[in-house]
Design an enzyme around this catalytic site. Structure first.
Site, PDB file in Angstrom:
ATOM      1  N   GLY A  25       0.827  -1.198   0.000  1.00  0.00           N
ATOM      2  CA  GLY A  25       0.000   0.000   0.000  1.00  0.00           C
ATOM      3  C   GLY A  25       0.864   1.252   0.000  1.00  0.00           C
ATOM      4  CB  CYS A  26       0.162   4.701  -1.070  1.00  0.00           C
ATOM      5  SG  CYS A  26      -1.465   4.924  -0.326  1.00  0.00           S
TER       6      CYS A  26
END
Lengths: 345, 345, 345, 345
Positions: free
Chosen positions: C148-149
């Site tokens: 995920g970011c």
């Protein structure tokens, strides 16, 4: 005065809430809705927490006059067509911020809006609420068609020229730029943050609904003016409109002549500020206020006049002007409740 | 190829650093400065940390040809006037991103730029680097006057019309909007964040330096065109230019005729994309790329043509186009190093 | 290589289109969709006009291996759960940008994602694609769970500390700020331009899905770390994440010791740039690039370490890192196709 | 009342102009300057055209008391140190928006501000103007040290906890985010539009001048609190501060207990709005207003409390609070002139 708002959950409504709260003649504000009855306005707008702890009420014509004296409609197309006549008949003043009642010719309305026009009897009773040029009619009006945001900036910028004999009537071009609040509160791909930020867009080329509204007034002021070119753009900001207006002079003129023309036209107008020579307004210089600021110049090289007119589209282009009309209709001082100094920066 | 950059600490320079880094024919990049010798470029631009660990070198004409084959000048007014002739004489190709060498008439330069023009001999040797309309001259050029950002968007948008017999030559109006990067890297009140955000401004009304540049080319293409009206605006965004161009048709035309005209003009051009009917470009759709996207339409009601032309001012309006010229001068494929897909969102 | 993209109309997909277009090993790109078959990608994304003139194809498992070697899933929750196993079985590499396969414990997934987890067999085959700390596993992987970011920025920022003996394991706080592109392409009230511009918001307090992902890795690295406090915020910008990370030192340390720790950890990592003493990165300094820039400091007064880690959420936080994994899986140089210099300004 | 403003050309000054214009007890406003005497304020701020047509006057101590009753100093560091004592001695009330008089210990001032402190006699006479927690002293004050923007948001957010027995006094971390107006009106590289837009920055890590101000008050409220970690960030927006505050509970607590604590603390405070359970404020929800909105929650998993506190830095964080102090000092209703509904959107 007791006032009602239909459409308080939109941006026009939110701005009415902000401005009417500081209006010394407004004692009570009732919020109506035809679709969200029972919702507390704070749920929709946390920024009014503790200020407006009010539920949206359903619209009941029979009791309306007992509850309020004036009704503001900050509603989508069609709502005013349906309700304004009846509300006026019930004895309330009507100030309609939508476009339903602005065009006098139903055919023109239907061509540009692609929907059925309001009944002619209703349209005929509605007064176009541009105070600087229509004050006497507004004073006696029961129903106000509050001008559109682009027409407000454009018409205030063009009026002195349109009424003069200086311009080539076929040469009017309006390049208009607006913040996104003019597009309303419904999320859409166009106004999705990731697609709108760091972006500049043109839209509704040659087809924007405000074209016939602008032409109607210009033609009323000078019946040689038939059409204008008007292209709207979206700026990555929330509030503010700039109309950059191009007109060919049909004879030699000068900066001085133009400046005099504008100063004379607006010297008694509280909300129109003609800027001094060489100064042109930016949109932020009217942010949150009811001012329309105007710059004008003439280019000898090209024989072309450029007018720059800026407003806050949510105030002078919508709710502020609506309250200005409200003040005029009721014989109040025109600045009451809308005399905010622009917020800067 | 070995290339030099004078002015790497400005935005044009930064963009050259970005694009040249991915150029397969560029083996070495030397950074020159006449004012910041000895500074490491990473101090000025942390975003190139670990990529360009280079010091700015002083400009030494005698050794320049030994170090580089081509010199890009991304410099303030006057620097190219001073250096370009000598650099060319030293045997290097010169690509000048400033406005110093664009105007063929020194008097016109001095009128609009309010400073002394470059020597005529230098100006006469500089080729105006708008590849889509000047490619054959660029191929043989030693010195390129890289076009201004506004002229690039405007001229690509107007060329097919200017060269046609469709338009009223006195009717051209360009309403241009630019992100703030066009104003350069020096902090100023105008581009101070708190004064520019949520703000839309007009500036340099009737006096912008790009006016004579636009007129020079239009007149070259169609000597009936003498003047245009051009007004630039600042948009609260960093990159992107939109030119909204208004022209009166002097005879009946149609969307179809115009579309054909544009498609024919640009069908072989890699970097110009004419949009399909009814579609108009937004600036973000060319963000970070060398594309110029164009939409065109005709309004039968008013007899007026509207052209919408967008570029990324830092790429097609400056450094990307400079590299496009570099490619053409050296017989490389025109897209080398500048074939980025626009960054979206 | 021939690659397929499922979910090309989202932002992760758009960024894959941008980056894969410049990847020297990618010969063909096929776009798949389970909901928009037949649409040309240009309709959804005008910015790829003339670059990707391609229709979205329906997903057919039997022919997939004949068409592509690798499939990127840039899809909403649940899609990967449904398709990844079958695609891998069909013989294609799978790189899943969604969160479906990141958490090893289905119960944890179901608690935080409030939906059914993927089959355990699928999860167990998926390798967490954080190259800097998991490269050896990625080399042999057939299925990648792309991080995920927020976890990417956070974990790269915390790894050296988490693996050290310096910190109080109960003291980790991550205050994270993201641009709006992380929220995806679907319009919503939260990311409506008029509500998001000139606004700063906190959201999903204590409940963001990326919390267990961060904790899983930290715990893997140091099993004394059980929980972290993580609060995400939305910044009025499109791209970029900053994680400001606060950790209590459990013994006296110093700026120098910390700097050495980080430099050692990342000295061979192309995409992680540890900033020199006293310098802290801003998000724009990695804009459009695959870099993660890190600054670290120690406050003797409070005994607390602050780490600042920034990425472009769409690149290193999604599509760029996915291609980095693609390169590693296929034995290519790790930088291929993603070696862009950050775009500045 | 007649009020004077020193420093009207800065942002604090501009906001005083906006708010004092609507204050019913202010009859006259005199603008003073020590560096721009003779300039008309309209030249500096076109947004007040036609509202304030006033020249800046030089500061003359002997005549000051004859001209004004209260003097607001919205000035850079050092000005108040120089003038406040004398102005007070001349008989005027002094409200100082700068940081000169906030810290009681000159040594602490000199350590953090890196300049000479004001005379101790002056400091000792200045009352810290945080009305919600210092009202009784403000009532009798002649000189007000108006709180800094970050301290205002932070202290209102922390006060109930700091005064309670719930928290671990060594665990306080404040991650603060501000719009750019807090950086003032002088153009700089940091706040240059092209470098600040689409960017998120951290600055003055561990060294911001507001740290000792926050610690001074916390320590006053709870002498076990010695230090806090405070990191300020710049958000690409003009107005607004959010302080996200992290505190470890030293014993089991609950959302309900915390909510009660806050509601009790602020139930009589007009300008502090504690949000209902599960709701956290965004900065825009107090835009242009004097409100401080607070959300609070407890995470059982980590034992950590998160408080979110937002203000408009130019209003409650500067000029609005200054007027609130002015009202209290003079026995007026506390809301006079600053009761604006937040502007939204």
């Amino acid at each position: 005065m007791r006032v009602g708002i239909i459409g308080a959950t939109g941006y026009g409504g939110a701005e009415l809430l902000r401005l009417l709260n500081q209006h010394p003649k407004v004692e009570e504000i009732v919020l109506y809705s035809s679709s969200k009855e029972g919702m507390n306005i704070q749920e929709s707008y946390p920024h009014v927490s503790g200020i407006y702890n009010k539920e949206l009420k359903s619209i009941k014509l029979q009791s309306m006059k007992e509850e309020v004296d004036t009704v503001f409609l900050a509603t989508p197309p069609g709502v005013s067509t349906e309700w304004s006549g009846a509300i006026a008949k019930a004895g309330c003043q009507v100030i309609d911020l939508s476009g339903d009642l602005r065009l006098q010719d139903p055919l023109v309305y239907e061509t540009w809006y692609k929907r059925e026009a309001a009944p002619l009897s209703l349209i005929e009773n509605a007064v176009y609420g541009l105070p600087e040029w229509n004050r006497d009619y507004i004073k006696k009006a029961k129903i106000i068609a509050n001008p559109g945001c682009y027409p407000t900036a454009t018409l205030l910028g063009l009026a002195p020229l349109a009424k003069s004999e200086i311009i080539d009537v076929d040469s009017i071009i309006i390049d208009a730029k607006s913040g996104t609040s003019g597009a309303g509160r419904s999320p859409s791909a166009v106004t999705h943050y990731s697609e709108m930020n760091e972006n500049f867009k043109i839209y509704q080329i040659n087809t924007h609904k405000h074209v016939p509204e602008i032409e109607q007034l210009l033609n009323e002021w000078n019946n040689n003016i038939q059409t204008v070119t008007f292209q709207p753009h979206l700026v990555p900001m929330v509030r503010g409109i700039m109309a950059t207006i191009y007109v060919k002079a049909k004879r030699q003129t000068s900066e001085e002549e133009l400046r005099e023309l504008y100063q004379e036209a607006y010297q008694k107008e509280h909300f129109v500020r003609v800027r001094p020579k060489g100064q042109f307004p930016a949109t932020k210089e009217v942010y949150g206020s009811n001012y329309c600021d105007i710059g004008v110049t003439y280019d000898e090289r090209t024989g072309r006049i450029t007018v720059v007119s800026v407003i806050d589209n949510v105030v002078k282009g919508a709710s502020g002007q609506a309250i200005q009309n409200f003040n005029i209709m009721n014989g109040f001082e025109e600045e009451l409740g809308i005399n905010n100094v622009p917020m800067y920066p």
